[in-house]
Design a protein around this motif. Structure first.
Motif, PDB file in Angstrom:
ATOM      1  N   UNK A   1       0.830  -1.205   0.000  1.00 53.78           N
ATOM      2  CA  UNK A   1       0.000   0.000   0.000  1.00 53.78           C
ATOM      3  C   UNK A   1       0.865   1.256   0.000  1.00 53.78           C
ATOM      4  N   UNK A   2       1.893   1.251   0.845  1.00 56.51           N
ATOM      5  CA  UNK A   2       2.766   2.421   0.906  1.00 56.51           C
ATOM      6  C   UNK A   2       3.613   2.551  -0.353  1.00 56.51           C
ATOM      7  N   UNK A   3       3.974   1.414  -0.935  1.00 54.50           N
ATOM      8  CA  UNK A   3       4.782   1.481  -2.155  1.00 54.50           C
ATOM      9  C   UNK A   3       3.948   2.015  -3.325  1.00 54.50           C
TER      10      UNK A   3
ATOM     11  N   UNK B   1      12.423   1.212  -1.035  1.00 57.84           N
ATOM     12  CA  UNK B   1      12.425   1.433   0.417  1.00 57.84           C
ATOM     13  C   UNK B   1      12.697   2.899   0.741  1.00 57.84           C
ATOM     14  N   UNK B   2      13.628   3.488   0.029  1.00 56.59           N
ATOM     15  CA  UNK B   2      13.905   4.917   0.251  1.00 56.59           C
ATOM     16  C   UNK B   2      12.676   5.755  -0.101  1.00 56.59           C
ATOM     17  N   UNK B   3      11.989   5.348  -1.153  1.00 54.78           N
ATOM     18  CA  UNK B   3      10.772   6.068  -1.554  1.00 54.78           C
ATOM     19  C   UNK B   3       9.704   5.971  -0.461  1.00 54.78           C
ATOM     20  N   UNK B   4       9.531   4.780   0.068  1.00 51.51           N
ATOM     21  CA  UNK B   4       8.539   4.600   1.141  1.00 51.51           C
ATOM     22  C   UNK B   4       8.927   5.420   2.368  1.00 51.51           C
ATOM     23  N   UNK B   5      10.215   5.395   2.713  1.00 56.09           N
ATOM     24  CA  UNK B   5      10.668   6.127   3.903  1.00 56.09           C
ATOM     25  C   UNK B   5      10.387   7.621   3.765  1.00 56.09           C
ATOM     26  N   UNK B   6      10.371   8.098   2.539  1.00 55.72           N
ATOM     27  CA  UNK B   6      10.175   9.522   2.316  1.00 55.72           C
ATOM     28  C   UNK B   6       8.741   9.916   1.999  1.00 55.72           C
TER      29      UNK B   6
ATOM     30  N   UNK C   1      13.843  12.736  -7.245  1.00 51.98           N
ATOM     31  CA  UNK C   1      14.101  11.313  -7.481  1.00 51.98           C
ATOM     32  C   UNK C   1      15.596  11.011  -7.412  1.00 51.98           C
ATOM     33  N   UNK C   2      16.397  11.936  -7.971  1.00 52.50           N
ATOM     34  CA  UNK C   2      17.850  11.730  -7.934  1.00 52.50           C
ATOM     35  C   UNK C   2      18.363  11.681  -6.493  1.00 52.50           C
ATOM     36  N   UNK C   3      17.845  12.559  -5.696  1.00 55.18           N
ATOM     37  CA  UNK C   3      18.325  12.587  -4.303  1.00 55.18           C
ATOM     38  C   UNK C   3      17.941  11.287  -3.590  1.00 55.18           C
ATOM     39  N   UNK C   4      16.733  10.825  -3.852  1.00 55.32           N
ATOM     40  CA  UNK C   4      16.308   9.550  -3.252  1.00 55.32           C
ATOM     41  C   UNK C   4      17.200   8.406  -3.716  1.00 55.32           C
ATOM     42  N   UNK C   5      17.543   8.443  -4.998  1.00 52.01           N
ATOM     43  CA  UNK C   5      18.400   7.383  -5.529  1.00 52.01           C
ATOM     44  C   UNK C   5      19.770   7.434  -4.842  1.00 52.01           C
ATOM     45  N   UNK C   6      20.232   8.640  -4.613  1.00 48.74           N
ATOM     46  CA  UNK C   6      21.507   8.774  -3.910  1.00 48.74           C
ATOM     47  C   UNK C   6      21.425   8.214  -2.494  1.00 48.74           C
ATOM     48  N   UNK C   7      20.351   8.505  -1.805  1.00 55.40           N
ATOM     49  CA  UNK C   7      20.186   7.972  -0.442  1.00 55.40           C
ATOM     50  C   UNK C   7      20.151   6.444  -0.476  1.00 55.40           C
ATOM     51  N   UNK C   8      19.413   5.914  -1.442  1.00 54.41           N
ATOM     52  CA  UNK C   8      19.326   4.456  -1.551  1.00 54.41           C
ATOM     53  C   UNK C   8      20.704   3.855  -1.837  1.00 54.41           C
TER      54      UNK C   8
END
Lengths: 402, 611
Positions: free
Chosen positions: B94-96, B127-132, B111-118
């Motif tokens: 659901x969250x995804x 997972x990074x997307x869900x966390x954010x 999106x780039x920043x999220x990819x960097x965090x991942x």
């Protein structure tokens, strides 16, 4: 409740021989069978306060505040069978093996609950049953109030050698002996099960019983020694250093306790514990209230003179051991997780008293010794350690092959 | 001496083992460059904490917790009975799905920043997307769940303060005395202000609860200030009017305290016990709060300030207080933010302030958590500061997704869309040079959920922007703005300010009071925030508490005074407090307390916003 109960027991240093420097005569063999009952119900804080073995655990409803505080006061009881064998290689050197077997473990969790914030969706604050019902709705089963494990499990086997050091003339003149001892543990024990909410391992670190390698230097001085070499009073001392090797553990994946034992993702599949070493010292007193009667029997080769050199009928002993324990170091991928464990295993100390009574039947013609002892770490509170109290009863058979 | 050398060495070896020290629960990062580079630096430097935060908050707490809602939601939305959502994967999926929908609004840089965090942390991108994105999605889904639960709980049909029709006093501030219905709230609407004023100290209270499943008289509860009255109490008469209606009459056995506010708190549960998911429980009406003043208080209906409640059933929600001009030392401006929402015994261990030095645009500081690109407050080097508080609403993007699929609910899903609040904060900090520009950025943001954001700048600009997703197309675009000097056209009073130079913002709408239309959707009643939100009364109370302190402060406000307000026990959520922040807009300094729960147990740490 989230972690295995790491326990501090004492099994290795059973009172097989009363004196600090005792060795067997050449060719003599001693077989020792002991039962140990160990109980543990607290840990010492850094300021010597008795705390529960498990920190209180506040539980939160996500976004709904504090559900309540789980307070467990676990009591762990263990039944060990300890098999020891000693052999006198020479009159000065004895070697031995110590095989501890955990026969039964019983852990009573004694969970209490302090209600937390009011939960509007419930119309009340959570009770303990509410909490477990909530946890079960998320796939986490209730932690049993009492966990009994009757599987026989081997702990770390310890091999040892004690050498009676050559004495100076003044030592002989004053009935002083000294010895050196080296113990080495074989890694035959087990780690706590990472998937169990309540679990105990049987390696020496988890039992907190002895080091993986120990080096002892001991001395005894006899008083009131008769012409057969039998003393009525002995004062002994022992200093030792115990080294612990780092240990590799597996992290939990939540296979059986998805909410309590699930940390591998951030801790890492495995992690290390460097337990920290010990430096310790013991002082002991042995008194002989009853030496005889003494009979010439087969045990003494039907020689009364030899029989009078055998151990006295009754020996009572008391000892105090101070153990300075080093910082235990967890090494995982998460410094936060490590600290949650390291904070209760900071440099600390144990203050161990032991009282022993030994009845030796050798003078009566039976090659047996019976003994019982009680070992307590409660009398003087320690720091950052877990005080196990141990009752031991054993029987020892001594034989010599000429 | 030589013979003791081995022993000395052993002793030294043991003593060399120094006690372990606790790792910091708050971090400070400086990240520079393009969005991916900043994300990578963030992810790499906080790798352990990000993974720990994800596991302890999401895997071990929120996923299983949200999955409890699956049976309820699946009764309405059959899609969630599908195999994809079984085996404990409901919440993650659901969250995804919402995360992927929200992702479209994040822009390439986001999106780039999220990819960097991942990449840096070892999380998957999902997972990074869900966390954010989980905060907004969860608030929306929980909001729907809460509204559904309130929908099946007993309803307050009417409230009556007996005797007000004949007491010779104007009790409701309408300019009339003893008119018909004075003292009666039928139909009951949760009051923003006083339910009545200048009531007699012997006034009785009568409430009618109704519920199709029956109201359980045993669960009726009336609290009057510090006194609690439950079924069987001689002061409480409980009468079953019908199988579905219960009348409760409370009679004061001793007179109410004179010339002061009195708080009544009402609740009741129904007779149907819900077994799954556990624990077994009835459906309870949220605590409904009515505040009155007794004769001699001399306060009007809108002048009343809600007293503190000390019954351990209520916790203060997030709030903001901002001052400028004559209300601030040196003209300020200053903005203080108390944020409390979801600690779950883990968020406080993973706090971080991040100084971003992007290739393009101003440097800025955010106050947040490991792995999350931003926070709910921040300040940029242009002197623009912002903070946001959640504001429950059913005018949210998840409800919108259901409305879009209402023709075939068997295939409908709960899908969030728009921008999460953390990204709203980021955009303000990245783009705005003034409070007005910041408000514009927020207005263009299309939020996932309801938020009250406050934007201020170092020249004295100060605006509040109340946001919802405008799925009901009520004509405001889901954006209602006001400043300290703006007056409500209804009351001709300031919305939530004492002067032209201050504002107090809570977690309930002040201007957007009709955030949602009232309608029935697939048997579920959609109503405005005040009728169902657990934040509503708490927010009104915390706003009053802060306003009282501000009113009592004769001297201009400084940073230290604001810090002192943020740590006052009455204003601190001891369970879910996450951070407390004071933004010194002119000094370009962020003062933040975090790393403990409550956050205010930690000292404030100053962070300069400088390249």
């Amino acid at each position: 409740m989230t972690r295995a109960v790491a326990l501090a027991l004492v099994v290795a240093a059973a009172p097989a021989l009363a004196l600090e420097t005792q060795v067997l005569p050449r060719g003599a063999i001693s077989l020792d069978l002991a039962y140990l009952r160990t109980s543990l119900d607290k840990q010492w804080s850094g300021d010597r306060r008795a705390l529960s073995l498990i920190d209180e655990l506040p539980r939160y409803e996500p976004g709904g505040g504090l559900q309540g505080i789980l307070r467990a006061r676990p009591v762990a009881e263990f039944d060990f069978l300890l098999v020891q064998a000693l052999y006198g290689v020479t009159d000065s050197l004895s070697v031995g093996v110590n095989v501890p077997i955990l026969m039964r473990s019983t852990i009573s969790t004694n969970i209490a609950w302090e209600p937390g914030d009011y939960q509007p969706q419930l119309g009340r604050a959570y009770s303990l049953d509410d909490f477990w019902s909530w946890a079960q709705s998320m796939g986490q089963g209730r932690v049993p109030d009492r966990a009994v494990d009757t599987r026989f499990r081997l702990a770390d086997v310890v091999l040892g050698a004690k050498y009676l050091l050559p004495r100076f003339e003044w030592m002989k003149a004053h009935h002083v002996r000294w010895s050196a001892q080296l113990n080495v543990a074989l890694p035959t024990g087990t780690n706590a099960d990472p998937e169990e909410a309540v679990s105990v391992g049987t390696n020496l670190w988890e039992l907190h019983a002895a080091g993986d390698v120990e080096l002892h230097l001991a001395a005894d001085k006899h008083f009131f020694v008769d012409e057969h070499g039998v003393y009525r009073l002995n004062v002994g001392a022992d200093v030792f250093y115990a080294f612990f090797r780092p240990r590799l553990y597996e992290a939990g994946r939540g296979l059986r306790n998805p909410l309590l034992n699930n940390n591998a993702f951030y801790v890492g599949d495995t992690y290390w514990i460097d337990p920290g070493d010990w430096l310790a010292g013991t002082v002991s007193v042995d008194a002989v209230p009853l030496v005889g009667p003494t009979l010439a029997t087969i045990v003494s080769g039907n020689s009364l003179e030899k029989a009078k050199a055998l151990p006295p009928l009754l020996t009572v002993s008391a000892s105090f051991t101070y153990v300075a324990t080093g910082q235990s170091d967890w090494q995982s991928n998460s410094a936060l997780w490590d600290w949650d464990r390291e904070k209760v295993w900071q440099p600390g100390e144990k203050n161990v008293f032991r009282f022993t009574g030994t009845v030796s039947l050798l003078r009566l013609g039976l090659p047996l010794q019976l003994y019982a002892s009680y070992r307590s770490q409660d009398i003087i509170p320690g720091r950052f350690t877990r005080p196990a109290n141990v009752f031991t009863a054993g029987v020892r058979a001594v034989a010599k092959f000429w | 001496m030589k013979r003791f050398a081995p022993l000395a060495l052993l002793t030294a070896a043991l003593l060399a083992c120094q006690p372990a020290t606790a790792p910091s629960t708050r971090e400070h990062l400086v990240v520079s460059g393009a969005p991916y580079e900043r994300g990578l630096a963030h992810g790499t430097q906080l790798r352990s904490k990000i993974r720990g935060f994800y596991t302890t908050l999401m895997t071990n707490s929120l996923f299983p917790f949200l999955s409890r809602e699956q049976p309820d939601i699946a009764t309405l939305l059959k899609e969630y009975e599908g195999e994809k959502y079984l085996g404990g994967r409901f919440a993650f999926e659901l969250l995804l799905e919402s995360g992927r929908s929200i992702e479209r609004s994040l822009g390439r840089a986001g999106r780039d920043e999220l990819r960097g965090i991942a990449d840096g942390s070892g999380l998957t991108y999902e997972e990074a997307l869900i966390l954010n994105t989980f905060v907004d999605t969860t608030l929306a889904v929980r909001g729907i769940g809460l509204a559904i639960r309130q929908g099946r709980a007993p309803v307050v049909e009417s409230v009556q303060l007996l005797g007000l029709e004949a007491d010779g006093v104007d009790n409701d501030g309408d300019g009339q005395r003893d008119e018909a219905g004075e003292g009666t709230l039928t139909p009951y609407e949760p009051p923003f202000f006083a339910a009545a004023v200048e009531v007699d100290v012997s006034t009785r209270l009568r409430v009618v609860f109704s519920d199709p499943d029956g109201v359980d008289p045993q669960t009726v509860r009336v609290r009057v200030d510090e006194g609690l009255f439950t079924f069987g109490d001689p002061a409480l008469e409980v009468l079953e009017l019908s199988p579905t209606r219960v009348q409760v009459t409370w009679t004061p056995l001793t007179p109410l305290p004179a010339a002061r506010p009195v708080t009544f708190v009402l609740s009741a549960g129904d007779r149907r016990v819900i077994e799954v998911p556990g624990p077994p429980r009835a459906s309870f009406r949220r605590d409904e709060e009515l505040v009155v003043t007794t004769r001699g208080a001399g306060l009007g209906v809108r002048e009343l300030s809600r007293p503190a409640l000390t019954d351990n059933r209520t916790r203060p929600p997030p709030f903001t207080v901002a001052v400028r001009g004559g209300r601030a030392v040196g003209g300020g401006p200053l903005l203080a933010h108390s944020f409390a929402l979801l600690d779950a015994n883990t968020a406080h261990k993973h706090t971080v302030s991040i100084l971003h030095q992007p290739d393009v645009g101003p440097a800025f500081v955010t106050v947040g958590w490991a792995g999350i690109v931003s926070g709910l407050s921040g300040l940029n080097e242009r002197g623009v500061g912002v903070s946001c508080n959640p504001s429950d609403t059913l005018d949210n993007s998840v409800v919108g997704s259901v409305l879009d699929q209402v023709a075939d609910l068997s295939r409908a899903k709960l899908v969030a869309s728009g921008l999460p609040a953390t990204y709203l904060v980021r955009r303000v900090l990245e783009r705005a040079s003034s409070a007005a520009e910041g408000a514009e950025v927020l207005a263009e943001g299309n939020p996932v959920y309801g938020w009250n954001c406050t934007v201020a700048d170092d020249r004295g600009g100060l605006e509040v922007v109340e946001l919802d997703s405008d799925v009901f197309k009520q004509g405001q675009g889901g954006v209602l703005r006001y400043g300290p000097a703006d007056l409500s056209p209804v009351s001709m009073r300031r919305y939530s300010s004492l002067t032209d130079d201050d504002v107090v913002v809570g977690s309930s709408y002040t201007r957007n009071v009709d955030d949602s239309i009232t309608l029935n959707l697939a048997g579920q009643r959609i109503v405005p925030q005040r009728s169902w939100s657990g934040f509503f009364f708490r927010s009104r109370r915390v706003m009053d508490a802060v306003t009282r302190r501000l009113a009592a402060r004769a001297e201009p406000v400084d940073v230290d005074w604001l810090k002192a307000v943020l740590v006052e026990p009455e204003l601190v959520d001891r369970s879910d407090s996450m951070n407390a922040v004071v933004l010194d807009l002119r000094g370009r300094v962020v003062h933040s307390a975090m790393g403990t729960v409550p956050a205010t147990s930690s000292p404030f740490v100053a962070t300069e916003v400088r390249r």
